[in-house]
Design an enzyme around this catalytic site. Structure first.
Site, mmCIF file in Angstrom:
data_model
loop_
_atom_site.group_PDB
_atom_site.id
_atom_site.type_symbol
_atom_site.label_atom_id
_atom_site.label_comp_id
_atom_site.label_asym_id
_atom_site.label_seq_id
_atom_site.Cartn_x
_atom_site.Cartn_y
_atom_site.Cartn_z
ATOM 1 N N HIS A 106 -29.287 -1.780 7.510
ATOM 2 C CA HIS A 106 -28.459 -0.284 6.829
ATOM 3 C C HIS A 106 -27.970 -0.492 5.554
ATOM 4 O O HIS A 106 -27.386 -1.201 5.385
ATOM 5 C CB HIS A 106 -27.629 0.021 7.832
ATOM 6 C CG HIS A 106 -26.967 1.144 7.263
ATOM 7 N ND1 HIS A 106 -26.594 2.106 6.801
ATOM 8 C CD2 HIS A 106 -25.381 0.996 6.899
ATOM 9 C CE1 HIS A 106 -26.074 2.840 6.674
ATOM 10 N NE2 HIS A 106 -25.171 2.506 5.717
ATOM 11 N N ARG B 195 1.199 -1.062 -0.158
ATOM 12 C CA ARG B 195 0.485 0.110 0.150
ATOM 13 C C ARG B 195 1.134 1.393 0.211
ATOM 14 O O ARG B 195 0.303 2.208 0.707
ATOM 15 C CB ARG B 195 -1.029 -0.056 1.233
ATOM 16 C CG ARG B 195 -2.138 -1.124 1.183
ATOM 17 C CD ARG B 195 -2.999 -0.841 2.432
ATOM 18 N NE ARG B 195 -2.178 -1.590 3.112
ATOM 19 C CZ ARG B 195 -3.042 -1.142 4.638
ATOM 20 N NH1 ARG B 195 -4.316 -0.173 4.677
ATOM 21 N NH2 ARG B 195 -1.965 -1.283 5.987
ATOM 22 N N GLU B 196 2.211 1.173 -0.472
ATOM 23 C CA GLU B 196 3.220 2.914 -1.295
ATOM 24 C C GLU B 196 1.835 3.973 -1.168
ATOM 25 O O GLU B 196 2.098 4.972 -0.788
ATOM 26 C CB GLU B 196 4.419 2.548 -2.112
ATOM 27 C CG GLU B 196 5.162 1.189 -1.449
ATOM 28 C CD GLU B 196 4.574 -0.314 -1.430
ATOM 29 O OE1 GLU B 196 3.435 -0.506 -2.440
ATOM 30 O OE2 GLU B 196 5.554 -1.690 -1.908
ATOM 31 N N TRP C 155 -18.720 -8.871 -0.277
ATOM 32 C CA TRP C 155 -17.260 -7.680 -0.240
ATOM 33 C C TRP C 155 -16.162 -9.612 -0.417
ATOM 34 O O TRP C 155 -15.551 -8.485 0.634
ATOM 35 C CB TRP C 155 -17.656 -7.070 1.009
ATOM 36 C CG TRP C 155 -18.462 -5.764 0.679
ATOM 37 C CD1 TRP C 155 -18.447 -5.283 -1.449
ATOM 38 C CD2 TRP C 155 -18.950 -4.480 0.979
ATOM 39 N NE1 TRP C 155 -19.163 -4.301 -1.158
ATOM 40 C CE2 TRP C 155 -19.055 -3.773 -0.008
ATOM 41 C CE3 TRP C 155 -19.254 -4.551 2.275
ATOM 42 C CZ2 TRP C 155 -20.083 -2.659 0.336
ATOM 43 C CZ3 TRP C 155 -19.419 -3.066 2.623
ATOM 44 C CH2 TRP C 155 -19.954 -2.309 1.303
ATOM 45 N N HIS D 262 -19.500 11.496 4.446
ATOM 46 C CA HIS D 262 -17.806 11.403 4.197
ATOM 47 C C HIS D 262 -17.490 12.878 3.588
ATOM 48 O O HIS D 262 -16.643 12.931 3.590
ATOM 49 C CB HIS D 262 -18.085 10.612 2.404
ATOM 50 C CG HIS D 262 -18.627 9.800 1.906
ATOM 51 N ND1 HIS D 262 -20.455 9.334 2.165
ATOM 52 C CD2 HIS D 262 -18.321 8.513 2.347
ATOM 53 C CE1 HIS D 262 -20.220 7.843 1.499
ATOM 54 N NE2 HIS D 262 -18.399 7.647 2.192
HETATM 55 C C1 LIG Z 1 -18.983 0.942 3.635
HETATM 56 N N1 LIG Z 1 -17.378 0.125 2.960
HETATM 57 C C2 LIG Z 1 -16.547 -0.692 2.888
HETATM 58 C C3 LIG Z 1 -17.270 -0.879 1.413
HETATM 59 N N2 LIG Z 1 -16.338 -2.700 1.687
HETATM 60 C C4 LIG Z 1 -15.703 -3.398 2.943
HETATM 61 N N3 LIG Z 1 -14.894 -4.746 2.956
HETATM 62 N N4 LIG Z 1 -15.479 -2.374 4.417
HETATM 63 C C5 LIG Z 1 -16.509 -1.208 3.432
HETATM 64 O O1 LIG Z 1 -16.388 -0.546 5.160
HETATM 65 N N5 LIG Z 1 -17.000 -0.811 0.230
HETATM 66 C C6 LIG Z 1 -17.960 0.742 -0.033
HETATM 67 C C7 LIG Z 1 -17.051 1.198 1.674
HETATM 68 C C8 LIG Z 1 -16.192 1.696 1.718
HETATM 69 N N6 LIG Z 1 -15.493 2.767 2.233
HETATM 70 C C9 LIG Z 1 -14.732 2.328 2.813
HETATM 71 C C10 LIG Z 1 -14.474 3.368 3.625
HETATM 72 C C11 LIG Z 1 -13.164 3.486 4.800
HETATM 73 C C12 LIG Z 1 -12.222 2.258 4.733
HETATM 74 C C13 LIG Z 1 -10.812 2.369 5.443
HETATM 75 O O2 LIG Z 1 -10.934 2.811 5.712
HETATM 76 N N7 LIG Z 1 -9.711 1.391 5.200
HETATM 77 C C14 LIG Z 1 -8.656 1.622 5.697
HETATM 78 C C15 LIG Z 1 -8.473 -0.015 6.300
HETATM 79 C C16 LIG Z 1 -8.847 -0.607 7.411
HETATM 80 C C17 LIG Z 1 -8.036 -1.309 7.827
HETATM 81 O O3 LIG Z 1 -8.959 -2.636 7.729
HETATM 82 N N8 LIG Z 1 -7.531 -1.911 8.619
HETATM 83 C C18 LIG Z 1 -6.968 -2.828 9.573
HETATM 84 C C19 LIG Z 1 -5.239 -2.261 9.178
HETATM 85 C C20 LIG Z 1 -5.082 -1.293 9.700
HETATM 86 C C21 LIG Z 1 -4.226 -0.901 8.850
HETATM 87 O O4 LIG Z 1 -3.256 -0.359 7.783
HETATM 88 N N9 LIG Z 1 -3.037 -0.223 10.329
HETATM 89 C C22 LIG Z 1 -1.359 0.275 9.878
HETATM 90 C C23 LIG Z 1 -0.954 0.806 10.967
HETATM 91 C C24 LIG Z 1 -1.824 1.375 11.465
HETATM 92 C C25 LIG Z 1 -2.071 2.678 10.840
HETATM 93 O O5 LIG Z 1 -0.838 3.841 10.587
HETATM 94 O O6 LIG Z 1 -3.127 3.114 11.087
HETATM 95 C C26 LIG Z 1 -0.522 -1.451 8.978
HETATM 96 O O7 LIG Z 1 -0.762 -2.809 9.489
HETATM 97 O O8 LIG Z 1 0.462 -1.168 8.567
HETATM 98 C C27 LIG Z 1 -7.377 -2.330 10.732
HETATM 99 O O9 LIG Z 1 -7.752 -1.175 11.461
HETATM 100 O O10 LIG Z 1 -6.523 -3.448 11.765
HETATM 101 C C28 LIG Z 1 -7.144 2.216 5.442
HETATM 102 O O11 LIG Z 1 -6.516 2.102 5.845
HETATM 103 O O12 LIG Z 1 -7.218 1.781 3.611
HETATM 104 C C29 LIG Z 1 -12.034 1.242 3.686
HETATM 105 C C30 LIG Z 1 -13.407 1.669 2.940
HETATM 106 N N1 LIG Z 2 -21.905 -0.644 10.766
HETATM 107 C C1 LIG Z 2 -21.287 -0.423 9.862
HETATM 108 C C2 LIG Z 2 -22.688 0.088 8.216
HETATM 109 C C3 LIG Z 2 -21.343 0.796 7.381
HETATM 110 S S1 LIG Z 2 -22.141 0.500 5.875
HETATM 111 C C4 LIG Z 2 -20.703 1.167 9.600
HETATM 112 O O1 LIG Z 2 -21.036 1.612 10.935
HETATM 113 O O2 LIG Z 2 -19.316 1.424 9.673
HETATM 114 ZN ZN LIG Z 3 -22.831 2.427 5.484
#
Ligand SMILES: CN1c2c(nc(N)[nH]c2=O)NC[C@@H]1CNc1ccc(C(=O)N[C@@H](CCC(=O)N[C@@H](CCC(=O)N[C@@H](CCC(=O)O)C(=O)O)C(=O)O)C(=O)O)cc1
Ligand SMILES: N[C@@H](CCS)C(=O)O
Ligand SMILES: [Zn+2]
Length: 765
Positions: free
Chosen positions: A646, A16-17, A566, A699
């Protein structure tokens, strides 16, 4: 000789660079130059990863979104994003996310462009904006730079551009004018673009027209003819790419368009290949997308060869091979997954491995199977292992599926009777307030999870930290005066991945990131076998939250259809079968929550509408089984247990009957951006149950005013009886900060109180 190529490669990077470079740039911890450097390094890496192929894509990389890039390439930049100082990159990020890096807090008033789903994938693009005065002008500098960059590194590239008709189709007319009126001007700019590409020495240009797999009326079919007949005079070879489905009634048109090559998705449209070969004029190249660009399974190479050998004999040099679509939708490299179970790993292929499969097939066709015998043998062993593995098939799950009957999918009493019982148990005021589930996923929370993964925190320490987060979240909600609380979902990395990690039949990866939008990624878990619920997943957290407060806490689950849509799903049984298994697993979790004393349970189906097939003719069959799956998950509980669902990204008008058939007691929907327009569907249908139309856009970092919320709810009250209305945001708050969440919810509660003050204190049926 067969030629190999690729349609597009994931941009986010193996680690994820791009995400980190972008977010650092937005935080101003790196410069614009550093951002461009990271992007250029990623492109170099990606071309090198694809270098086995004959033609590599260029122009498929994007800093945020390829549709937004196309808007910039065509000079279609919304006026409001250029109305302030800043450079092109500022304009670009203002369009994408409402703010450029040079903007200050007082400038945060520019509305980002809308974002919506890319065809039937979980990728979201920035919607082009048009009005009757839109005029296009070519700004191809960046594309040309990328082509030159690849060439300087010794790679043979074919530029990839989104085609004019798909570009128009994907955009939105802001003044209601006919988008097709812009076609002539648009095509003249494409002609200029293709001439430029020809002049700089490009032999082939890939031009993507995925609209060709949709139901097109005569005007749009005519637009395709008109566009490509006008472009045929440019002496560059066009590879017209279609993907994501069958051509069906567009097949003849597609074959006849005056281009030099046609790419079709031979995974979803396998049965059409013979017909396309028959219709395609014999001076045209046919690119078959034979490797699935949407899933993570190894292909059956022997079976493919059996099928491809006679096609190759017939087409000879006219046959090209590629993945079915851009590889944007799958993770980069399976090699990164050292922790994945080795048996399951042997069944998988990510982007790099998919390209290896193309290479093996091409070698087998060009030089005989013996030239790749060991690779073919390895592939066959892996596929047999998957077919025969005892881990894939669970007889208990299959037996339970067979026992599902009509009663499994029906609540004990109809909504009217349930509502009476629920209202006597759960005392709520008029316009009750709640949230959708998640509260800010702060850096601290994510860091804790990373520390747990890397053993710097023990399970116990992690649990304590998450409990502290839950307590903070409960206290915040109490202080705000919300009526139905949530635990805030701090323990969840993602609403799908989290549950996938704990259900039998699912595998999960460490680095299997896929871009969802901009810098945001998801890591879809992989369903490899029969799905089963083996232990209660959410009860501990929700019960803990409930123990802290006398207000009702809503239990929060992800529904079966969203889990399906998903996740990466198995390809050895129907989606419907897998969804039924998920439904039973979610049903078990719902019952566990009810048993633990939780009286309100939300089953999120954010992706139910999203999962609609691209063609309307296939909607009914999908909705029938999807709605049934939801009902199976929801119907085991007592009448007194209130089931919420939802949905976000929701245009309900055409599926309102199916939404009503889900029979949730309460549905919360995304609505604020449409100014309650979405509610017209509920209105017309006289939706019988309760509704929480979202009152503000999560958003945006902007704080909604009390008045704006009152105004929206008053509009809602004109359509829905007030004793069936709830007040809530559009969606979860995980991407927002507490500084944004607190004032927004404070205003939301104040608005609800103002509205409720006109009515009796508690609702009665
Ligand atoms: C509602 N939405 C979703 C969709 N699909 C899903 N599977 N889930 C969803 O919620 N599709 C439609 C929409 C899309 N919307 C979003 C909104 C936000 C994100 C998001 O914020 N993604 C995060 C990654 C989330 C995650 O899994 N995090 C992990 C790992 C965290 C991480 O990267 N840690 C770092 C270190 C800590 C740091 O620096 O923060 C690491 O490991 O290096 C976790 O929480 O444990 C994102 O960052 O992109 C996605 C879709
Ligand atoms: N319970 C989830 C739904 C997102 S669509 C949230 O609140 O993030
Ligand atoms: Zn939602």
């Amino acid at each position: 000789m067969v030629t190999t190529h690729n349609l597009g490669f994931p941009r986010i990077g193996k680690n994820r660079e791009l995400k980190f470079a972008l977010e650092n740039y937005w935080k101003k911890s790196i410069s614009e130059k550093d951002l461009y450097k990271s992007a250029s390094e990623l492109r170099r890496q990606h071309w090198s990863d694809q270098s086995k192929l004959d033609w590599l894509p260029a122009g498929d990389f994007s800093l945020y979104d390829h549709v937004l890039d196309t808007s910039f390439l065509l000079g279609n930049i919304p006026g409001r994003v250029c109305s302030r100082s800043g450079d092109r990159l500022d304009y670009y990020f203002r369009a994408a996310r409402g703010r450029g890096v040079t903007d200050t807090a007082s400038d945060y008033s520019i509305n980002a462009c809308e974002m919506t789903k890319w065809f039937d994938t979980n990728y979201h693009y920035i919607v082009p904006e048009f009005d009757k005065n839109t005029a296009f002008s070519l700004q191809a500098g960046q594309l040309i730079e990328q082509i030159n960059e690849a060439r300087a590194q010794g790679f043979k590239v074919k530029p990839v551009v989104l085609g004019p008709v798909t570009y128009l189709w994907l955009g939105k007319s802001k003044d209601g004018s006919n988008k097709l009126a812009l076609l002539d001007n648009l095509v003249s700019v494409y002609a200029e673009l293709l001439s430029t590409l020809e002049r700089i020495g490009c032999e082939w240009v890939q031009i993507d027209e995925p609209v060709l797999v949709l139901e097109l009326d005569q005007d749009w079919q005519h637009a395709l003819r008109k566009a490509y007949y006008q472009l045929q005079s440019i002496p560059v070879k066009l590879m017209l790419a279609t993907y994501f489905g069958e051509l069906l009634n567009n097949l003849q048109l597609t074959c006849e368009l005056p281009v030099n090559g046609l790419h079709i998705d031979a995974v979803t449209a396998t049965d059409e290949v013979a017909k396309v070969i028959d219709w395609l004029p014999n001076h045209k190249v046919l690119s078959l997308g034979i490797i699935n660009g949407r899933n993570v399974w190894k292909a059956d190479l022997y079976r493919l060869l059996e099928w491809l050998e006679p096609i190759h004999s017939a087409l000879q040099d006219r046959l090209w091979l590629a993945p079915s679509c851009s590889l944007l939708h799958i993770p980069v490299d399976l090699e990164s997954e050292a922790a994945l179970d080795s048996e399951i790993r042997s069944w998988l292929a990510f982007a790099i491995q998919k390209l290896d499969e193309i290479d093996i097939l091409a070698k087998a066709l060009n030089h005989g199977r013996s030239s790749v015998s060991s690779q073919l043998e390895e592939n066959s062993i892996a596929l047999n292992s998957r077919r025969q593995s005892a881990r894939v098939h669970l007889s208990a799950v299959k037996a339970r599926i067979n026992k599902i009957d009509d009663k499994t999918a029906v609540r004990k009493s109809p909504y009217r009777e349930r509502a009476i019982q629920q209202r006597s148990k759960i005392k709520l005021p008029f316009f009750p307030t709640t949230t959708i589930g998640s509260f800010p996923q702060t850096q601290k929370i994510r860091q804790a999870r990373l520390d747990l993964r890397q053993s710097r925190l023990s399970e116990k320490e992690y649990r304590t930290l998450m409990q502290q987060e839950i307590e903070t979240c409960v206290r915040e909600q109490e202080a705000l005066g919300l009526d139905v609380l949530v635990h805030g979902e701090p323990e969840r990395n993602d609403m799908v991945e989290y549950f996938g990690e704990q259900l039998a039949g699912y595998a999960f990866t460490q680095f299997g990131w896929v871009q969802s939008y901009g810098s945001r990624c998801v890591k879809p878990p992989i369903i490899y076998g029969d799905v089963a619920h083996t232990h209660a997943i959410s009860t501990e957290w929700i019960q803990y939250a409930q123990s802290l407060t006398s207000k009702p806490v809503k239990g929060m689950l992800t529904g079966p259809v969203t889990m399906l849509n998903w996740s990466f799903v198995r390809d050895d049984q129907s989606r419907e079968q897998t969804c039924l298994q998920l439904a039973l697993a979610v049903r078990d979790e719902v019952l566990a929550l009810e048993k633990a004393g939780i009286g309100i349970i939300q089953i999120d189906e954010a992706a139910l509408r999203e999962g609609l097939p691209l063609r309307k003719s296939q909607w009914k069959s999908y909705l029938d089984w999807a709605v049934r799956a939801f009902r199976i998950a929801a119907s085991g509980v007592q009448d007194t247990t209130q089931i919420h669902t939802h949905m976000c990204y929701s245009e309900f008008n055409d599926i309102i009957v199916a939404i009503a058939e889900m029979d949730a007691d309460v549905i919360t929907i995304e609505n604020s951006r449409s100014g309650m327009e979405l509610l017209s569907a509920f209105d017309q249908f006289l939706y019988p149950n309760e509704i929480g139309p979202g009152v503000y856009d999560i958003h945006s970092p902007n704080i909604p005013s009390v008045d704006s919320i009152i105004e929206l709810m008053q509009k809602a009250a004109q359509r829905i009886p007030i004793d069936r209305l709830w007040v809530n945001p559009d969606c979860g708050l995980k991407t927002r900060s507490w500084d944004e969440v607190r004032p927004a919810l404070r205003n939301m509660v104040a608005a609800s109180r103002h509205l409720a003050s006109h009515f009796k204190t508690f609702r009665v049926s």
